[in-house]
Design an enzyme around this catalytic site. Structure first.
Site, PDB file in Angstrom:
ATOM      1  N   GLU A 217       7.132 -20.921  20.562  1.00 18.54           N
ATOM      2  CA  GLU A 217       6.011 -19.688  20.268  1.00 18.54           C
ATOM      3  C   GLU A 217       6.405 -19.072  21.575  1.00 18.54           C
ATOM      4  O   GLU A 217       6.078 -19.289  22.926  1.00 18.54           O
ATOM      5  CB  GLU A 217       4.595 -20.268  20.544  1.00 18.54           C
ATOM      6  CG  GLU A 217       4.290 -21.189  19.370  1.00 18.54           C
ATOM      7  CD  GLU A 217       4.214 -20.605  17.864  1.00 18.54           C
ATOM      8  OE1 GLU A 217       4.196 -19.274  17.973  1.00 18.54           O
ATOM      9  OE2 GLU A 217       4.141 -21.068  16.888  1.00 18.54           O
TER      10      GLU A 217
ATOM     11  N   CYS B 115       0.013 -13.685  25.611  1.00 23.18           N
ATOM     12  CA  CYS B 115       1.247 -12.925  24.903  1.00 23.18           C
ATOM     13  C   CYS B 115       1.309 -12.008  23.749  1.00 23.18           C
ATOM     14  O   CYS B 115       2.058 -11.513  23.217  1.00 23.18           O
ATOM     15  CB  CYS B 115       2.171 -14.536  24.428  1.00 23.18           C
ATOM     16  SG  CYS B 115       0.809 -15.345  23.277  1.00 23.18           S
TER      17      CYS B 115
END
Length: 471
Positions: free
Chosen positions: A220, A254
């Site tokens: 991720e 993010c």
């Protein structure tokens, strides 16, 4: 040394912890559904009973307001636990699949089985959510788990290490704290899956280490998530959403909008609304607002302030090195090859890049790496359809940034440079499971005699006719 002490003692070397966890898994500790549910409920109790301590640790590390800590960290994990507990039995039931006529009568199905011992490596920006959300899937799937919290959020790391050992089964869940040295030791061990959240540089290191053991990985990562705005929307409402998504956690998210694409005319009208939204969100002065966070460390602070050099600052830009405060900042008419556009910003800086229109915006997005998320503020169905079909990203959000990760039923993950694999909800259980194929065919009647050798002319005709009917 017992399995329990090996998995729970700080002084135990990494090389002893992994075998202890594997012993627990091999003994079947983690397989019963009852154990999995007990662990998820224990994790829920941990978050509820020690909520104030978690809030304090997050404030110490990142200056997070307690309400933001609940919204973006604790609350998301609790929601994920509730969703998993509601659906887990159904997810784990075998799934029937059709059997071709050639081998009928028979029955076929798939079942999810746990992988074994898995490693979860978490980042510093959401140190609770991004450590515990993958843990939910790993436990629900029936695995033993080794957790590695981020050393860059030291207060949260120490607290979670203590709480996990207190609340969860120490035979099957362990925590290793530390930095690069400890992570390197971990990556030398053999795991059955590695789940890493962070940047692409370390992601490559993780993948290289995993390849030595043919260990599957979920990465991720991040990247530059764009937000496109056109003149078909309420610009004041769009500005509030964009400012909220960009500047939460001081931009250290993010899936935050990394940069904004708009025509010069739309940008000119949007900027005053962005300034007004920043003032509303942070009570006129983000520096004195308890709702606005701080940059995690001096290294990140220096990197971010360096990105402002030579740019046109339309809002913010002020900073304080001592407290690592960097104001919510909007940059105007940024060049497409500017330093701030050549890296993921991961901070409270929003560059505005001018485009000629939707065609230019799509072309620019496609010229770079595939982003973790892409956001669009448009009421044009044509524009929305083109964005969906002509770009590739981990997710697309229309009218709101970042919120998709709070929906348990949506997969969360990137594509290309922004990551591989996904999780949340059922996908978390699938990520930490092997989907095993199962076929049952009775010995009597033995219909396969029709296709056994020797191949006579009659069998040849039967086989060819059967294959034609199946094609």
């Amino acid at each position: 040394m017992t399995v329990e002490s090996a998995a729970a003692t700080d002084t135990v070397p990494v090389a002893a912890i992994v075998p202890a966890l594997r012993t627990a898994f091999d003994r079947g500790v983690t397989r019963p559904l009852r154990w999995r549910i007990e662990q998820l409920n224990a994790l829920k109790r941990m978050l509820e009973e020690r909520s104030s301590e978690i809030e304090d640790a997050l404030f110490h590390d990142l200056g997070k307001n307690p309400a933001e800590a609940q919204l973006t960290e604790v609350g998301i994990v609790l929601s994920e636990i509730a969703h998993t507990l509601t659906h887990l039995r159904g997810w784990l039931r075998p799934r029937r699949v059709a059997v071709p006529l050639a081998i009928a009568p028979a029955s076929a199905s798939t079942m999810l089985e746990p992988l074994g011992v898995v490693l979860v490596i978490a980042p510093w920006n959401y140190p609770v959510q991004l450590l515990l959300a993958p843990l939910i899937g790993a436990l629900a799937a029936g695995n033993a788990v080794l957790l590695k919290p981020s050393e860059l959020a030291p207060a949260t790391s120490a607290l979670l290490a203590a709480l996990v050992r207190e609340y969860l089964d120490p035979r099957a869940v362990a925590v290793v704290e530390g930095g690069v040295e400890e992570t390197t030791e971990l990556l030398a061990e053999r795991f059955d899956h590695i789940f890493y959240t962070g940047n692409g540089t370390v992601g490559r290191i993780v993948m290289t280490a995993a390849a030595k053991h043919l260990t599957p990985v979920t990465l991720e990562l991040g990247g530059k998530s764009p937000v496109y705005v056109d003149d078909t929307v309420d610009l004041a409402a769009a500005a509030r959403r964009i400012a909220w998504g960009k500047f939460m956690n001081a931009g250290q998210t993010c899936v935050a909008p990394d940069y904004l694409l708009a025509t010069p005319a739309v940008a000119e009208r949007l900027v005053p609304h962005l300034l007004e939204a920043i003032g509303e969100l942070y009570e006129g002065d983000p520096r004195s607002s308890s709702s606005y966070g701080r940059i995690v460390n001096d290294r990140q602070f220096s990197r971010l302030t360096g990105l402002l050099a030579g740019e046109t600052v339309l809002a913010g830009g002020r900073s304080d090195e001592r407290t690592r405060y960097l104001a919510p900042t909007v940059l105007g008419d940024v060049a497409r090859d500017a330093p701030v556009m050549r890296q993921e910003i991961f901070g409270p800086i929003l560059p505005i890049v001018h485009v000629d229109g939707l065609d230019d915006a799509i072309a620019f997005i496609r010229s770079g790496d595939k982003p973790l998320a892409l956001y669009a503020f448009t009421n044009s169905k044509t524009a929305a359809r083109r964005i969906l079909t002509e770009t590739s990203s981990g997710a697309v959000g229309f009218g709101v940034p970042a919120a998709h990760l709070s929906v348990p039923g949506l997969p969360f993950g990137g594509v290309g440079e922004s990551g591989m694999g996904h999780y949340h909800g059922r996908r978390s259980v699938e990520t930490f499971s092997h989907e095993k194929a199962v076929l049952h065919k009775r010995l009597v009647p033995d219909t396969l005699r029709l296709v056994y050798p020797p191949f006579t002319e009659r069998k040849d005709g039967f086989i060819r006719g059967l294959l034609r009917r199946l094609s």
